[in-house]
Every structure is written in C-alpha cells, then in structure tokens.
Design an enzyme around this catalytic site. Structure first.
Site, PDB file in Angstrom:
ATOM      1  N   GLU A  37      93.398  67.046  47.070  1.00 17.20           N
ATOM      2  CA  GLU A  37      93.029  65.813  46.383  1.00 17.20           C
ATOM      3  C   GLU A  37      91.619  66.024  45.839  1.00 17.20           C
ATOM      4  O   GLU A  37      90.685  66.268  46.605  1.00 17.20           O
ATOM      5  CB  GLU A  37      93.050  64.614  47.330  1.00 17.20           C
ATOM      6  N   ASP A  48      84.423  54.815  48.610  1.00 10.66           N
ATOM      7  CA  ASP A  48      84.169  56.017  49.392  1.00 10.66           C
ATOM      8  C   ASP A  48      83.076  55.757  50.406  1.00 10.66           C
ATOM      9  O   ASP A  48      82.198  54.913  50.203  1.00 10.66           O
ATOM     10  CB  ASP A  48      83.757  57.173  48.464  1.00 10.66           C
TER      11      ASP A  48
END
Length: 252
Positions: A37, A48
């Site tokens: 990924e 994130d």
C-alpha cells in the site's frame, strides 16, 4: 484480480525519506510482503498518525506532487508478483479525479483507497466507483470499527477488492478484546469480501491474532517505518518477515 488469503501488506509513503531510499526499501521488503500500500504524499494527511504524517512531510521535500509520485511508483519493478494499492486523499484530487485514476492505473495500481471518502465526500461514492471501473481499477473502501453496518453492507454489495477496517487504538497500543470482536462482526457482515485490518498492528503476535479472528489480511505501516528510520532497512525487513511468517502460519 484478487489478493492472497491470508495476506500481509506494508504501507510506505511514496518517496519517503527520499526517492532512492524509498526504492531500496520497497526492494528490501518485497520478499516479505504479499502486496504493498503506497501513500501519495499530501500536506494534509488528516487520517494518518504522527509517524506517517512525518513521512508525508519528508517525502514532499523531494516529490513535487502526485504526478511525480506516480512516476516514481511506475519505476518500481514489483509487477504482478506484489499487487499495488494506492492510498490517497480524495480532497486532494477532486479537481482532476479522472486523470488521477488514469495515471494510477498506468502506474500499476489495483485500486485507490480514499480514507476520507466516507467521512468528507460520501456523495462521491458512485463517482468513485465509476471512475475506478472505467480505467480497470477495482473499488476498495475504508471503514472504522464504529462504522454504520448499513455502509459496510453497501460496500460489500459492490464487490470491492477489499474493505479496509481501521482499528481504533493508536499504533503501539495493545489491542483490547473489543477490537477482536469488531473484526469478527465486520467479517460476519461482509461475508467473503476481503477484509483488510490496519492501524495498531506493530508485531507478529497482533497480526496473528487478527487473522485468527477473521481478518483476511493485515497492513502495517508505522512500525515498519520506525524500524527503517531508527535501525535501518535490514531491521525493517526482519520485522516485516516475522509478521509475514505469523500471518501465513495462522492458516497454514
């Protein structure tokens, strides 16, 4: 177009910490992961954690935008042996979504995962599906452990490449039993649709437990990045290989 079951994926921000080291890191990890990924660097990685946010900031010093990132990705020699997933923020690409999907497909992606799609742009769901399928990409979807069941069922009905279940604890926090229950419930809801579990996975034991309770695969980013940054590429490989071994041993 399928992913291995069980599977192990490593997340890396494209171009981190610089293009040359990024390519070496991918090459180093290739024999220990089933698919990658890759995150497209953005100044606004709002979903994130702190470790990954730092990689975005560092990558942007040498990667001058999404086109530059995808060109770098297209140079990697991983091919069909290691399928490629692209993670990006839809907010960054709404003005050129069609072009972005076209370039991502040309770079070898199997799907584009937008973690902000369900939270900030739910009305773009069908546009995303249409633009993915138009260029030969499969849709893939992000969901949190507290996601409404009806949305999981909607996603599953679209037969995506996978549904990414974001676990609640931060990286480095031991997973509570409640998370295992969430994985079991999500798998019951989505049936044979590929369930990828991420966030909070830092070692082989945690990965093994998640596969045991129903995840088809796990993805690890922060722990591998910290290992590479603090102790070098060989240590990142050692960690990745230990997780890969644990994942595959669980259903051997």
């Amino acid at each position: 177009m399928t992913l291995p079951r069980p599977g192990f994926s490593a997340y890396i921000t494209i171009g981190w910490p610089n293009p040359g080291t990024f390519e070496k890191l991918v090459e180093t990890l290739s024999e220990c992961v089933d698919f990658f990924e890759f995150g497209v660097p953005t100044p606004r990685p709002i979903y994130d954690g702190p470790t990954i946010r730092e990689t975005h900031a560092e990558a942007l010093k040498s990667v001058s935008g999404w086109r530059d990132a995808l060109k770098l990705l297209s140079r990697l020699e991983i091919g069909d042996k290691r399928p490629t997933i692209i993670m990006a923020y839809m907010s960054d690409h709404l003005g050129h979504l069609r072009e972005f999907h076209e370039e991502a497909a040309s770079a070898g992606a199997r799907c584009i995962l937008y973690p902000d799609l369900p939270f900030e742009h739910p009305e773009k769901l069908w546009l995303y599906v249409d633009e993915s399928e138009r260029v030969g990409l499969k849709p893939c979807f992000f969901a949190s452990s507290r996601f409404p069941h009806r949305w999981l069922l909607t996603y599953a009905a679209l037969r995506p490449l996978f549904i990414y279940l974001g676990l609640q604890p931060a990286t480095g926090v031991k997973l509570p039993i409640a998370v295992e229950k969430n994985v079991r419930l999500a798998k019951k809801l989505v049936g044979d649709v590929y369930l990828l579990a991420g966030f909070a996975i830092r070692d082989s034991e945690t990965a093994r437990r998640l596969i045991e309770v129903g995840a088809d695969a796990v993805v690890v980013g922060s722990a591998i990045i910290r290992a590479a940054k603090d102790r070098g590429l060989d240590e990142a490989k050692r960690l990745a290989c230990s997780i890969h071994q644990a994942v595959h041993a669980e259903r051997a």
